[in-house]
Design a protein around this motif. Structure first.
Motif, mmCIF file in Angstrom:
data_model
loop_
_atom_site.group_PDB
_atom_site.id
_atom_site.type_symbol
_atom_site.label_atom_id
_atom_site.label_comp_id
_atom_site.label_asym_id
_atom_site.label_seq_id
_atom_site.Cartn_x
_atom_site.Cartn_y
_atom_site.Cartn_z
ATOM 1 N N THR A 59 60.799 19.067 32.743
ATOM 2 C CA THR A 59 60.432 17.962 33.628
ATOM 3 C C THR A 59 58.984 18.140 34.087
ATOM 4 O OG1 THR A 59 61.221 19.142 35.601
ATOM 5 C CG2 THR A 59 62.794 17.687 34.486
ATOM 6 N N PHE A 60 58.413 17.057 34.595
ATOM 7 C CA PHE A 60 57.060 17.119 35.159
ATOM 8 C C PHE A 60 56.942 16.077 36.258
ATOM 9 C CE2 PHE A 60 56.871 14.081 31.674
ATOM 10 C CZ PHE A 60 56.149 13.020 32.204
ATOM 11 N N THR A 61 55.979 16.285 37.136
ATOM 12 C CA THR A 61 55.719 15.364 38.235
ATOM 13 C C THR A 61 54.468 14.534 37.924
ATOM 14 O OG1 THR A 61 54.336 16.948 39.410
ATOM 15 C CG2 THR A 61 56.704 16.997 39.883
ATOM 16 N N VAL A 62 54.221 13.534 38.749
ATOM 17 C CA VAL A 62 53.019 12.713 38.564
ATOM 18 C C VAL A 62 51.765 13.575 38.722
ATOM 19 C CG1 VAL A 62 51.674 10.787 39.493
ATOM 20 C CG2 VAL A 62 54.148 10.599 39.332
ATOM 21 N N GLU A 63 51.777 14.487 39.686
ATOM 22 C CA GLU A 63 50.631 15.367 39.897
ATOM 23 C C GLU A 63 50.335 16.174 38.641
ATOM 24 O OE1 GLU A 63 47.478 17.223 41.869
ATOM 25 O OE2 GLU A 63 48.707 15.576 42.611
ATOM 26 N N GLU A 64 51.385 16.725 38.018
ATOM 27 C CA GLU A 64 51.205 17.517 36.792
ATOM 28 C C GLU A 64 50.711 16.634 35.648
ATOM 29 O OE1 GLU A 64 54.668 20.843 37.756
ATOM 30 O OE2 GLU A 64 55.137 19.052 36.568
ATOM 31 N N ALA A 65 51.216 15.395 35.581
ATOM 32 C CA ALA A 65 50.782 14.479 34.520
ATOM 33 C C ALA A 65 49.311 14.112 34.685
ATOM 34 C CB ALA A 65 51.646 13.226 34.535
ATOM 35 N N VAL A 66 48.908 13.814 35.912
ATOM 36 C CA VAL A 66 47.508 13.452 36.177
ATOM 37 C C VAL A 66 46.581 14.607 35.807
ATOM 38 C CG1 VAL A 66 45.850 12.971 38.018
ATOM 39 C CG2 VAL A 66 48.028 11.745 37.955
ATOM 40 N N GLU A 67 46.980 15.840 36.149
ATOM 41 C CA GLU A 67 46.143 16.997 35.833
ATOM 42 C C GLU A 67 46.116 17.279 34.326
ATOM 43 O OE1 GLU A 67 44.244 18.532 37.958
ATOM 44 O OE2 GLU A 67 44.981 17.387 39.677
ATOM 45 N N THR A 68 47.258 17.070 33.638
ATOM 46 C CA THR A 68 47.328 17.315 32.196
ATOM 47 C C THR A 68 46.506 16.296 31.414
ATOM 48 O OG1 THR A 68 49.542 18.263 32.422
ATOM 49 C CG2 THR A 68 48.881 17.554 30.213
ATOM 50 N N ILE A 69 46.625 15.026 31.797
ATOM 51 C CA ILE A 69 45.881 13.966 31.104
ATOM 52 C C ILE A 69 44.384 14.160 31.283
ATOM 53 C CG2 ILE A 69 45.420 11.488 31.063
ATOM 54 C CD1 ILE A 69 48.370 11.079 31.889
ATOM 55 N N GLY A 70 43.980 14.541 32.488
ATOM 56 C CA GLY A 70 42.577 14.818 32.752
ATOM 57 C C GLY A 70 41.736 13.564 32.946
ATOM 58 N N PHE A 71 40.435 13.776 33.040
ATOM 59 C CA PHE A 71 39.488 12.697 33.304
ATOM 60 C C PHE A 71 39.032 12.088 31.986
ATOM 61 C CE2 PHE A 71 35.287 10.945 34.131
ATOM 62 C CZ PHE A 71 35.476 10.274 35.324
ATOM 63 N N GLY A 72 38.935 10.744 31.965
ATOM 64 C CA GLY A 72 38.525 10.094 30.724
ATOM 65 C C GLY A 72 38.098 8.657 30.935
ATOM 66 N N PHE A 192 44.819 8.440 41.354
ATOM 67 C CA PHE A 192 44.726 8.570 39.900
ATOM 68 C C PHE A 192 43.786 9.688 39.456
ATOM 69 C CE2 PHE A 192 46.280 4.046 39.272
ATOM 70 C CZ PHE A 192 47.408 4.412 38.553
ATOM 71 N N LEU A 193 42.900 10.151 40.335
ATOM 72 C CA LEU A 193 41.905 11.151 39.929
ATOM 73 C C LEU A 193 42.498 12.562 39.934
ATOM 74 C CD1 LEU A 193 38.676 9.966 41.780
ATOM 75 C CD2 LEU A 193 38.956 10.212 39.303
ATOM 76 N N PRO A 194 42.176 13.389 38.931
ATOM 77 C CA PRO A 194 42.558 14.808 38.978
ATOM 78 C C PRO A 194 41.886 15.495 40.161
ATOM 79 C CG PRO A 194 41.871 14.169 36.758
ATOM 80 C CD PRO A 194 41.519 13.031 37.660
#
Length: 520
Positions: A59-72, A192-194
């Motif tokens: 499982t993952f949280t929104v915080e983990e998803a935002v950090e994994t996806i990163g800035f783009g 939305f920002l890491p």
């Protein structure tokens, strides 16, 4: 008798009719020809096998998803569109400063009547900041942001048709109600920002406020002398209308969606961001607790956040008081030439050819091109300290950085009382604008980071509401008290900044490097 250690002896049985020592050659040959089968026996356990532990699904949280996806690329578009809300807000707020001399002449207004216009704008802002904050935590940030822009653009256009002073005040107050919802754009950016990019990207949003301020001053210098202030208001509403169309490219906050139980919408948003950024989603299933208690005013005053909330309110009130005090004071210093007491108000009245019998607190003094240039130079100061502000926020932390800039603001307010040249005045105003802008940058970031998702919009809304109390009082200090006592007004501004510096330094929570909280 066999000894205990001797192996047991088994009798060998001979087939019947075959005495020992004899052998049949044909039988031996047939035995050699037969295939031999070897059986291997294993010991079997009849016991119950031990159960193997089941693998828990990832499982993952929104915080983990935002950090994994990163800035783009998504975040660049987000920064440009949501940041542009600052252009629209700055143009609507700064509009009063550049229009004040004109409406003073047109409707023959006294000092308190000019100050009342600004006060009523911020009164509407104050009331609706709380309302929009409550609604945003319950129904979504995106919906309230869109509503606030439609509202603001509609009443701004109506203001340009005001037949009287009373209608002008009422319609500008309604514009203030709409502008109060623009802070939802900052919340969407924050969510939305890491983590490591928040301290850099959010202060850069000040560029958009600066652009809006410079744009309205530049337009005023051209439009007011030619086609009038009413057309200036109509032109100033155009950026807000364009942004209404651009909002369709920005989704609702994923953090808000999971807090309401709409996990599928949040997942779809995160997958869209990952595709745009050409990045990968974390493995597993998105899980977050459904939060039924959202947008409750009592949560702000809960024991965990009580001290933080009260100190944040004090800081917001003081920063707004100082910020709009600087803007309006610079207008007054230019309009009345109050520095060093070189020209009194009565002398201004005489200078425009008003007879002795008709002298009154109402007077006309339109901005000259040099006044607009001075306003532009002092406004550019808002971006001057941005690099230092970003460094301070990310290395010293939010609290320490804010306390330093508030202390410097107090000092420069006092320096305004020094008898100096026009260039010296511009230099002091330049630094003051830079410092008050840095203060706003830091407190915006801190407030958005310190509260959890369940009450982040409400926390910003109530802070913005208290902020407008300072903005409502500022016109009476800058436009009324300053005429009577320049030193008294400056000492009052300075004292408030000192209180804010102490409050910032003693804040109980530091948000530098801290993940956004989902629940309290």
């Amino acid at each position: 008798m066999h000894s205990a250690s001797a192996p047991p002896v088994f009798p060998l049985l001979c087939p019947p009719g075959k005495p020992w020592g004899t052998s049949d050659p044909s039988a031996m040959a047939s035995k050699r020809a037969e295939p031999v089968t070897i059986l291997s026996l294993r010991r079997l356990s009849l016991g119950t096998p031990e159960p193997q532990p089941k693998k828990e699904p990832k499982t993952f949280t929104v915080e983990e998803a935002v950090e994994t996806i990163g800035f783009g690329r998504f975040h660049i578009a987000l920064f440009l569109i949501m940041g542009s809300t600052g252009i629209a807000e700055a143009m609507e707020i700064m509009l009063i400063a550049v229009v004040s001399p004109v409406i003073r002449c047109e409707w023959q207004l006294e000092n308190w009547q000019v100050a009342l216009v600004t006060t009523m704008v911020f009164f509407g802002y104050m009331v609706f900041s709380i309302i929009f904050g409550l609604l945003a935590d319950r129904y979504g940030r995106w919906k309230i942001l869109l509503l606030s822009f439609v509202w603001g653009a509609y009443f701004s256009l109506l203001t340009s048709f005001s037949p009287s002073y009373v209608w002008f005040v009422f319609l500008r107050m309604m514009v203030g109600c709409g502008v109060s919802g623009h802070s939802q754009g900052l919340i969407i950016k924050t969510e939305f920002l890491p983590t490591k990019y928040r301290g850099y990207m959010l202060p850069l949003s000040q560029v958009f406020w600066l652009a809006g301020s410079l744009l309205i001053i530049g337009l005023a210098s051209v439009v007011i002398p030619t086609i009038g202030w009413r057309w200036l208001i109509r032109i100033a509403s155009i950026p807000g209308i364009i942004l209404i169309l651009a909002f369709k490219f920005i989704p609702e906050s994923a953090r808000f969606n999971v807090s309401t139980g709409n996990t599928q919408a949040a997942l779809a948003t995160l997958q869209h961001i990952a595709r745009v950024n050409r990045s990968a989603m974390p493995e597993g299933q998105l899980v977050e607790p459904v939060l039924d208690r959202r947008g409750r005013f009592a949560d702000l005053l809960d024991a965990k956040y009580l001290r933080t909330t009260l100190q944040i309110w004090v800081i917001w009130l003081g920063i707004s008081f100082a910020y709009y005090g600087v803007i309006l004071a610079s207008t007054e210093l230019l309009e009345r030439d109050l520095v060093c007491g070189s020209r009194s108000e009565s002398e201004v009245v005489v200078s425009v050819g008003v007879s002795e019998e008709s002298r009154s607190p109402c007077y006309c003094h339109m901005f000259a091109p040099s006044d607009y240039r001075t306003m532009i130079i002092s406004t550019v100061g808002e971006i001057a300290l941005n690099p230092l502000n970003i460094l301070g926020i990310n290395f010293l932390g939010r609290r320490r950085s804010l306390s330093i800039t508030m202390g410097c603001t107090a000092l420069f307010f006092l320096l305004l009382n020094i008898c100096t040249s026009s260039a010296g005045l511009i230099g002091f105003l330049f630094m003051l604008r830079a410092l008050v802008a840095a203060n706003f940058n830091t407190i915006y970031i801190y407030t958005a980071e310190v509260y959890p998702t369940t009450m982040r919009a409400l926390g910003m809304g109530t802070s913005g509401s208290l902020c407008r109390i300072g903005a409502m009082v500022a016109p009476f200090i800058s436009q009324v008290l300053m005429s009577a006592s320049l030193l008294g007004a400056l000492c009052l501004f300075s004292s408030v900044c000192v209180v804010c510096a102490i409050s910032a330094f003693t804040l109980p929570i530091e948000t530098k490097g801290r993940a956004l909280q989902q629940i309290k």
